[in-house]
Design a protein around this motif. Sequence first.
Motif, PDB file in Angstrom:
ATOM      1  N   TYR A 140       0.829  -1.205   0.000  1.00  0.00           N
ATOM      2  CA  TYR A 140       0.000   0.000   0.000  1.00  0.00           C
ATOM      3  C   TYR A 140       0.868   1.262   0.000  1.00  0.00           C
ATOM      4  O   TYR A 140       0.580   2.242  -0.695  1.00  0.00           O
ATOM      5  N   ILE A 143       2.445   1.965  -3.414  1.00  0.00           N
ATOM      6  CA  ILE A 143       1.452   2.506  -4.352  1.00  0.00           C
ATOM      7  C   ILE A 143       1.245   3.998  -4.092  1.00  0.00           C
ATOM      8  O   ILE A 143       1.212   4.813  -5.022  1.00  0.00           O
ATOM      9  N   ALA A 144       1.097   4.354  -2.820  1.00  0.00           N
ATOM     10  CA  ALA A 144       0.909   5.768  -2.473  1.00  0.00           C
ATOM     11  C   ALA A 144       2.137   6.589  -2.859  1.00  0.00           C
ATOM     12  O   ALA A 144       2.017   7.722  -3.356  1.00  0.00           O
ATOM     13  N   THR A 146       4.157   6.034  -5.289  1.00  0.00           N
ATOM     14  CA  THR A 146       4.149   6.187  -6.742  1.00  0.00           C
ATOM     15  C   THR A 146       3.233   7.327  -7.170  1.00  0.00           C
ATOM     16  O   THR A 146       3.585   8.133  -8.050  1.00  0.00           O
ATOM     17  N   THR A 147       2.047   7.424  -6.561  1.00  0.00           N
ATOM     18  CA  THR A 147       1.131   8.512  -6.919  1.00  0.00           C
ATOM     19  C   THR A 147       1.711   9.868  -6.544  1.00  0.00           C
ATOM     20  O   THR A 147       1.541  10.854  -7.279  1.00  0.00           O
ATOM     21  N   SER A 166       1.685  14.943   2.745  1.00  0.00           N
ATOM     22  CA  SER A 166       1.674  13.612   2.120  1.00  0.00           C
ATOM     23  C   SER A 166       2.762  12.727   2.713  1.00  0.00           C
ATOM     24  O   SER A 166       2.534  11.544   2.993  1.00  0.00           O
ATOM     25  N   SER A 178      -2.958   8.153  -1.604  1.00  0.00           N
ATOM     26  CA  SER A 178      -3.142   7.690  -2.985  1.00  0.00           C
ATOM     27  C   SER A 178      -4.356   8.345  -3.625  1.00  0.00           C
ATOM     28  O   SER A 178      -4.305   8.766  -4.792  1.00  0.00           O
ATOM     29  N   HIS A 181      -3.639  12.198  -4.485  1.00  0.00           N
ATOM     30  CA  HIS A 181      -2.724  12.416  -5.602  1.00  0.00           C
ATOM     31  C   HIS A 181      -3.233  11.783  -6.899  1.00  0.00           C
ATOM     32  O   HIS A 181      -2.936  12.291  -7.986  1.00  0.00           O
ATOM     33  N   THR A 182      -4.007  10.714  -6.792  1.00  0.00           N
ATOM     34  CA  THR A 182      -4.624  10.159  -8.001  1.00  0.00           C
ATOM     35  C   THR A 182      -5.605  11.153  -8.603  1.00  0.00           C
ATOM     36  O   THR A 182      -5.675  11.319  -9.834  1.00  0.00           O
TER      37      THR A 182
END
Length: 249
Positions: A140, A143-144, A146-147, A166, A178, A181-182
């Motif tokens: 998790y 993934i966050a 990366t965003t 963040s 996530s 930022h997504t």
Amino acid sequence: MSPESTLTLSRTLEGVHGVHLVPHSPFVLEEINQHEDIHQRTCGNSVFGASQRLIVQRVWEQRPSCLRPIKCSLHGDRHVAETIANVITSLPFIALGLHTPRKNLNCKLYANSLIGVGVASSLYHASRGRLRKYLRWADYTMIATTTVFLSRALRNENPKLLMAASALFLPVQPLMVSAIHTGMIEVAFAKRAVQDPDLRMAHNVHKMSSLLGGALFIADDVFPETPFLHAAWHLAAAIGVGTCNKLLE
């Protein structure tokens, strides 16, 4: 011994040659009082310190949900075939990271974080036992991350306060980070697609893969007994990520 007898003894001794009685020194009583005061202050400080720790503990226990660690869902990978499917569908993120443009520092950070997503996801799905929940958290968190890096690569004017917040919430609320930022990435992608007709096809594919990925993500949580839903979500997410890479070319 009574006070009267003590007084009589004192007078008798005063009559003896060479004997001189000195009154009781007030310093003895003062020293005793000082020891009592120190003991009382020490006890008071201990009680005050304990009450402070209790207050801090109660405040920490009543902190809002955004400051609480995520409760990782550990369902899935119930049999070997599902585990293999989840590991294999994690590998495209590594390939995407290797082929992501690296024209500046933000793009390099994003590309490396994509590789980290593939590695963390593969390790999580292949793991068992107590280590599994920590690898779920790492999945998790990657993934966050990366965003965050992608939104930074697309929008150099991101507020410093947002990036600091963040980074603060990333370890405890990666899903919230996530989501924020997504949303920023989606807005930036839509604006670029309006300005550049060559990106419209990629944006359409991105929208469809994002909708499909969101539906699969929810379905995987609502119907945990359904096999291969998570693997399908991996593929939809990989397609969406691949279209985002067009923005960095």
